[in-house]
Design a protein around this motif. Sequence first.
Motif, PDB file in Angstrom:
ATOM      1  N   TYR A  50       0.876  -1.291   0.059  1.00  0.00           N
ATOM      2  CA  TYR A  50      -0.030  -0.165  -0.010  1.00  0.00           C
ATOM      3  C   TYR A  50       0.950   1.212  -0.052  1.00  0.00           C
ATOM      4  O   TYR A  50       2.135   0.900   0.342  1.00  0.00           O
ATOM      5  CB  TYR A  50      -1.103  -0.123   1.236  1.00  0.00           C
ATOM      6  CG  TYR A  50      -0.152  -0.126   2.684  1.00  0.00           C
ATOM      7  CD1 TYR A  50      -0.205  -1.411   3.192  1.00  0.00           C
ATOM      8  CD2 TYR A  50       0.291   0.929   3.376  1.00  0.00           C
ATOM      9  CE1 TYR A  50       0.391  -1.522   4.485  1.00  0.00           C
ATOM     10  CE2 TYR A  50       0.886   0.785   4.475  1.00  0.00           C
ATOM     11  CZ  TYR A  50       0.867  -0.418   4.940  1.00  0.00           C
ATOM     12  OH  TYR A  50       1.616  -0.697   6.183  1.00  0.00           O
ATOM     13  N   HIS A  87      -3.991   1.035   0.061  1.00  0.00           N
ATOM     14  CA  HIS A  87      -3.906   0.051  -0.830  1.00  0.00           C
ATOM     15  C   HIS A  87      -4.826   0.865  -2.040  1.00  0.00           C
ATOM     16  O   HIS A  87      -4.120   0.341  -3.158  1.00  0.00           O
ATOM     17  CB  HIS A  87      -4.933  -1.074  -0.573  1.00  0.00           C
ATOM     18  CG  HIS A  87      -4.410  -2.025   0.596  1.00  0.00           C
ATOM     19  ND1 HIS A  87      -4.373  -1.669   1.923  1.00  0.00           N
ATOM     20  CD2 HIS A  87      -3.905  -3.098   0.406  1.00  0.00           C
ATOM     21  CE1 HIS A  87      -3.863  -2.859   2.580  1.00  0.00           C
ATOM     22  NE2 HIS A  87      -3.553  -3.808   1.516  1.00  0.00           N
ATOM     23  N   TYR A 131      -2.118   3.231  -3.903  1.00  0.00           N
ATOM     24  CA  TYR A 131      -1.079   2.691  -4.474  1.00  0.00           C
ATOM     25  C   TYR A 131      -1.458   2.245  -6.173  1.00  0.00           C
ATOM     26  O   TYR A 131      -0.836   2.651  -6.923  1.00  0.00           O
ATOM     27  CB  TYR A 131      -0.439   1.379  -3.731  1.00  0.00           C
ATOM     28  CG  TYR A 131       0.118   0.585  -4.572  1.00  0.00           C
ATOM     29  CD1 TYR A 131       1.384   0.969  -5.217  1.00  0.00           C
ATOM     30  CD2 TYR A 131      -0.365  -0.681  -4.861  1.00  0.00           C
ATOM     31  CE1 TYR A 131       2.037   0.190  -5.895  1.00  0.00           C
ATOM     32  CE2 TYR A 131       0.392  -1.560  -5.603  1.00  0.00           C
ATOM     33  CZ  TYR A 131       1.881  -1.292  -6.004  1.00  0.00           C
ATOM     34  OH  TYR A 131       2.495  -2.135  -6.904  1.00  0.00           O
ATOM     35  N   ASP A 189      -2.558   5.717   5.141  1.00  0.00           N
ATOM     36  CA  ASP A 189      -2.165   4.155   5.161  1.00  0.00           C
ATOM     37  C   ASP A 189      -2.660   3.672   6.638  1.00  0.00           C
ATOM     38  O   ASP A 189      -2.586   2.381   6.707  1.00  0.00           O
ATOM     39  CB  ASP A 189      -0.687   4.063   5.190  1.00  0.00           C
ATOM     40  CG  ASP A 189       0.160   4.863   6.140  1.00  0.00           C
ATOM     41  OD1 ASP A 189      -0.070   5.993   6.289  1.00  0.00           O
ATOM     42  OD2 ASP A 189       1.038   4.501   6.851  1.00  0.00           O
TER      43      ASP A 189
END
Length: 492
Positions: free
Chosen positions: A80, A188, A191, A256
């Motif tokens: 991530y 996630h 990313y 995150d």
Amino acid sequence: MTTLKTLVQVKLHHHYADLGEPFGTALPPTPLQNPRLVHTNPAVLSLLGIDSAEADNPQWAQIASGAVLLSGSKPFAMKYTGHQFGSYNPDLGDGRALLLGEIEHDGLRWDLHLKGAGQTPYSRFGDGRAVLRSTIREYLAGEALTALGIRSTRALCLVDSEEPVAREKLETGAALIRVARSHVRFGHFEYLFYTRQLEAQRKLVQFVCEQFLPDSTDSDAQAQAEALLRFTVARSAELVAGWQSVGFAHGVLNTDNMSIIGDTFDFGPYGFLDDYEPGFICNHSDHTGRYAFDAQPGVVLWNLNALAHAFSALLDTETLKDCLGQYQPLLIEAYAERMRAKLGLEIEDEGDQQLSADLLQLLADGPVDYTLFFRALSRYCGERPASALEALVPPAQHPALAHWLDHYDHRLQKETRPSGLRSKAMLHTNPKFILRNYLAQRVIEAAEQGDYQPLDDFLTLLQSPFDEHPEFESWAAAPSESGKHLPISCSS
Ligand code: AMP
Ligand code: MG
């Protein structure tokens, strides 16, 4: 009724690891040297359908240290990225943790995630380890929040070891098995968006929807993405309402550290309020107060904006705005509901928000201990002087307290519930025991000397914080002046 499993009967699935590239990297843990079992959590064993008699199984030390894998485990470091203190960091991922696999029980799937498992491709310069101090803090927080009715990851078990780990001082490597319905973070999706892996992003949307929004899975990718974003916005709003009502400050609300299902996730230098101090900053490296207690509602919206941006390849701007637009009304409603419960108000009245805001102003003008005040208010029944409450409020504020209580008395007249029942309900809403920093510190210092009894005692109190536990009276006390300002190391 499903029968409970013994440890050897546990079989993990690995749905997430089976997604493969680009979702992460499969690799085994690096075992800790000479592990020692610190604690297993019977409440989480039962969640997973494992027999509570297995709590004492010494095999947990081997499993949580990474030396032994549960049957079916396929350890996997999740990739991530995320926004940290407002800046995008492309180099994140499970740098010291591995998803071991998933357990299914009673129709629910639970991730088992080993934190402190050694280095991974995402470790950057880190050693891949966690220390006893920070794992104990994480262990305690998951139980405390859960018992207060706030979604949180929890921990199944905790080990210490003889492996030296360098932080500000030399400490020992520890590890815990974190349990959550999902370990998918906002990061996630960020990313996959920033690396333009849009097919994979759709796959992840579908993966999460299959688990949490099964009704949406027949729909097209766009409808699924919208359903998921709405779900995350709503869950996040409820989450923040819970934090603000119990006085919890997360401390590091980077994207995150935000769970897609709205769990409290990734515990670092968090804090529960002692005195009601709206601007409380628990993270000493947060120099601007970005993650101050009263900044949380705004910063979670900032994080949801970052998530929405990562969904912008799937959804048009109007839809994104519409999803985000749900946040504020849901938050206000959820917070109002929690505060009404804290005040023992069953009926909704238009003046309630003002009544609760006036009380918070009074507490902020204090200093007044947030938890003790509401606990004492739970026993209030119109007496004057309101001695139990006055004892918690500086004398200069007693006239303001009396004034507020007049309003409160007046408001209570609109309630139909008998005062005895109101008091009982309030005692089940306003905890006696809270995860105070000075108490966590006491537990940590004992554990560092090999004494795990205070940890066990504190967990019992945090798991049933509304019970009186007369034999543990001292654990309900507010800290001394010096205990209010213990420095919390941000390293973990
Ligand atoms: P955190 O501050 O725990 O939210 O972690 C931020 C990022 O740093 C994540 O990618 C973590 O996996 C990574 N990280 C934190 N501590 C360590 C460590 N001791 N070793 C390797 N990676 C770490
Ligand atoms: Mg983190």
